[in-house]
Design a protein around this motif. Structure first.
Motif, mmCIF file in Angstrom:
data_model
loop_
_atom_site.group_PDB
_atom_site.id
_atom_site.type_symbol
_atom_site.label_atom_id
_atom_site.label_comp_id
_atom_site.label_asym_id
_atom_site.label_seq_id
_atom_site.Cartn_x
_atom_site.Cartn_y
_atom_site.Cartn_z
ATOM 1 N N GLN A 23 41.418 46.514 35.776
ATOM 2 C CA GLN A 23 41.435 46.368 37.230
ATOM 3 C C GLN A 23 40.088 46.723 37.855
ATOM 4 O O GLN A 23 39.686 46.121 38.854
ATOM 5 C CB GLN A 23 42.532 47.252 37.821
ATOM 6 C CG GLN A 23 43.944 46.772 37.520
ATOM 7 C CD GLN A 23 44.997 47.763 37.998
ATOM 8 O OE1 GLN A 23 44.675 48.763 38.630
ATOM 9 N NE2 GLN A 23 46.250 47.478 37.695
ATOM 10 N N LYS A 42 43.417 36.278 35.539
ATOM 11 C CA LYS A 42 42.284 36.765 36.321
ATOM 12 C C LYS A 42 41.148 35.754 36.302
ATOM 13 O O LYS A 42 40.707 35.308 35.250
ATOM 14 C CB LYS A 42 41.793 38.103 35.737
ATOM 15 C CG LYS A 42 40.573 38.692 36.406
ATOM 16 C CD LYS A 42 40.879 39.220 37.781
ATOM 17 C CE LYS A 42 39.670 39.976 38.345
ATOM 18 N NZ LYS A 42 39.899 40.450 39.723
ATOM 19 N N LYS A 63 37.223 46.439 36.250
ATOM 20 C CA LYS A 63 36.185 45.619 35.607
ATOM 21 C C LYS A 63 35.317 46.410 34.627
ATOM 22 O O LYS A 63 34.135 46.125 34.449
ATOM 23 C CB LYS A 63 35.290 44.946 36.659
ATOM 24 C CG LYS A 63 36.058 44.086 37.657
ATOM 25 C CD LYS A 63 35.121 43.448 38.667
ATOM 26 C CE LYS A 63 35.909 42.625 39.684
ATOM 27 N NZ LYS A 63 35.018 42.005 40.693
#
Length: 447
Positions: free
Chosen positions: A78, A113, A80
């Motif tokens: 979440q 994503k 990165k």
């Protein structure tokens, strides 16, 4: 607070100094069913060194969900912190399968994503590929909405992620994952047609059945007709495949399939493949010994070979005499020729070849019962080379004057392989057709 400072500084030495002062330091916050452990804090901040050290000392923390329903790998994704994700994956590939909030696994997260820029998107695609490579079984994990990673990629329109998943599924022979249905009964093709994604539809056509219904009673073809993509090529291929399926394939439910009589292929597999394993292994051992013995018999036939050439090649007498040095004089021959000839050689060739090909056929029949087509192919290939070697060996040995034996052997060889390959192709194709007829909500990856 000292622990949080060590995490923020990503300082391993400071972490161990704190542990020396309090051996229960890492247990802080780990109580309760949904703890926020120090590993969660390190993963959330992307502190790779401290996170890996904590994960090494407390491996169980890597699988725990915090009060938000996230594991350390979820938090790293979440925020990165992709290098930390890769590091955690090296500790245990099964972390890719940890189900967090909504049943979302790290594989689901990456498949759904889309990066903010091209560089991030490429990194996400690489991570998706690494996940699949590291943990093949993760592809069959479902979210709480019964979605696979492929469903998620198609639903949000992540075409690049779908291409990675699709290419991987073809390489590992798991294309049947595409037939899985979500909570609405939609397969990947249903979603692609409803979302008007012609690029994905083009890839799926030919691999999926377009006449399978979802829980609303709509097929992918019907959804496409109601929401055409506008691509003429897709329209043409869709209608062509739909017409072929209606003509040759009848979609049935799993319960209907189980209620029908066993097919010929199923009866064969039950008879050969699902009996007592010890009995089948005994048959395979005997068949292997027979194949080895008959192949050796082809290399060393009865009576052997002439050791010297006939001094009178024009002699027509069939009566063999020998001089004092045991060299045959009456029968014309060359050194290295088979002594066995005529009807005797033909009879021997037929009987030995029948035994050889029969044993090979039994070994091949057992190979057909393997569910994994790759293993079946691997078993068949050496058999093909062995049979060719047998044919070449006998053909080179048999004298040109004995054409009957050569003809018998060549005929037996051709009939055997025509029959065996026809059976193999028929069985494989029949199995594929039977499986594609079944409309099931969810089937195991390798059933």
């Amino acid at each position: 607070m000292a622990l949080q400072e060590a995490i923020a500084a990503d300082d391993i030495n400071q972490l161990y100094r704190l542990i020396e002062g309090d051996i229960y330091l890492l247990d802080q916050g780990s109580e309760g069913p949904f703890p926020n452990t120090p590993l969660h804090d390190a993963a959330d901040q992307g502190k790779t060194k401290v996170a890996m050290e904590i994960a090494t000392l407390k491996p169980s923390y890597a699988e725990k969900l915090n009060h938000g329903g996230y594991s350390p790998m979820h938090l790293a994704l979440q925020n990165k912190h992709y290098h930390l994700v890769r590091a955690l994956m090296t500790l245990d590939p099964e972390l890719i399968r940890v189900r967090g909030r909504g049943g979302i696994t790290p594989l689901h997260f990456v498949a759904g994503k889309i990066g903010d820029d091209e560089q991030e998107n490429k990194e996400l695609l690489d991570l998706l590929a690494e996940f699949l490579f590291a943990c093949e079984s993760s592809i069959k994990d479902l979210t709480n909405q019964c979605e696979t990673a492929v469903h998620i990629a198609v639903r949000i329109g992540n075409t690049e992620a779908f291409k990675v998943l699709f290419g991987w599924l073809k390489r590992v022979h798991l294309m049947r994952i595409l037939d899985c249905k979500d909570q609405y009964g939609d397969t990947v093709l249903h979603i692609a047609t409803s979302e008007k994604q012609p690029e994905i539809i083009k890839l799926l056509i030919g691999y999926m059945t377009v006449n399978v219904k979802n829980f609303q009673g709509n097929t992918a073809l019907e959804i496409f007709q109601a929401n055409p993509s506008g691509d003429p090529d897709v329209v043409e291929r869709f209608h062509q495949i739909g017409h072929q399926e209606r003509r040759f394939t009848t979609i049935i439910s799993l319960s209907t399939f189980y209620s029908t009589e066993l097919t010929l292929l199923e009866k064969y597999r039950n008879w050969i493949g699902r009996r007592d394993n010890s009995s089948r292994e005994a048959v395979l051992i005997v068949s292997t010994l027979v194949a080895a013995a008959t192949y050796q018999a082809a290399l060393a036939p009865p009576k052997g070979y002439w050791q010297d050439s006939s001094p009178d090649p024009q002699a027509n007498s069939t009566i063999v005499t020998a001089n004092s040095s045991s060299i045959a004089l009456g029968k014309p021959h060359q050194a290295g020729d088979l002594i066995l000839s005529g009807d005797e050689l033909s009879c021997y060739t037929i009987m030995n070849s029948m035994a050889f090909f029969a044993s090979i056929a039994v070994i091949g029949a057992c190979a057909l019962t393997l569910k994994d087509r790759r293993l079946a192919s691997a078993a068949v290939l050496p058999i093909v080379f062995l049979c060719f070697s047998y044919l070449v060996t006998f053909t080179l040995q048999i004298p040109k004057t004995n054409k009957a034996a050569v003809s018998y052997l060549a005929t037996a060889f051709l009939l055997f392989w025509l029959g065996w390959l026809s059976l193999f192709i028929y069985a494989t194709r029949k199995l594929k057709i039977v499986l594609r007829r079944i409309d099931a909500t969810w089937r195991q990856v390798k059933d």
